[in-house]
Design a protein around this motif. Structure first.
Motif: not given
Length: 59
Positions: A5-7, A11-22
């Motif tokens: 669950e932690r992993l 992964e969800h956090i990293w994925d969201s960071l990769c799709h940031e506009d800035r």
């Protein structure tokens, strides 16, 4: 949370960071440190190692 669950959460956090506009802003102290390191590198007394020398040093 379980390890899985932690992993998955990470992964969800990293994925969201990769799709940031800035890009996140770097703190001011980063610029200070980088300027100090550049000054050392540009110094005539600077010494550089090859990758092989570095590997030998840390064996």
């Amino acid at each position: 949370m379980t390890i899985q669950e932690r992993l998955t959460t990470m992964e969800h956090i990293w994925d969201s960071l990769c799709h940031e506009d800035r890009e996140p802003e770097s703190p001011e102290w980063h610029e200070t440190i980088l300027a100090e390191r550049k000054k050392i590198m540009d110094s005539p007394d600077a010494k550089f190692l090859t990758i092989e020398q570095l590997r030998e040093r840390y064996r």
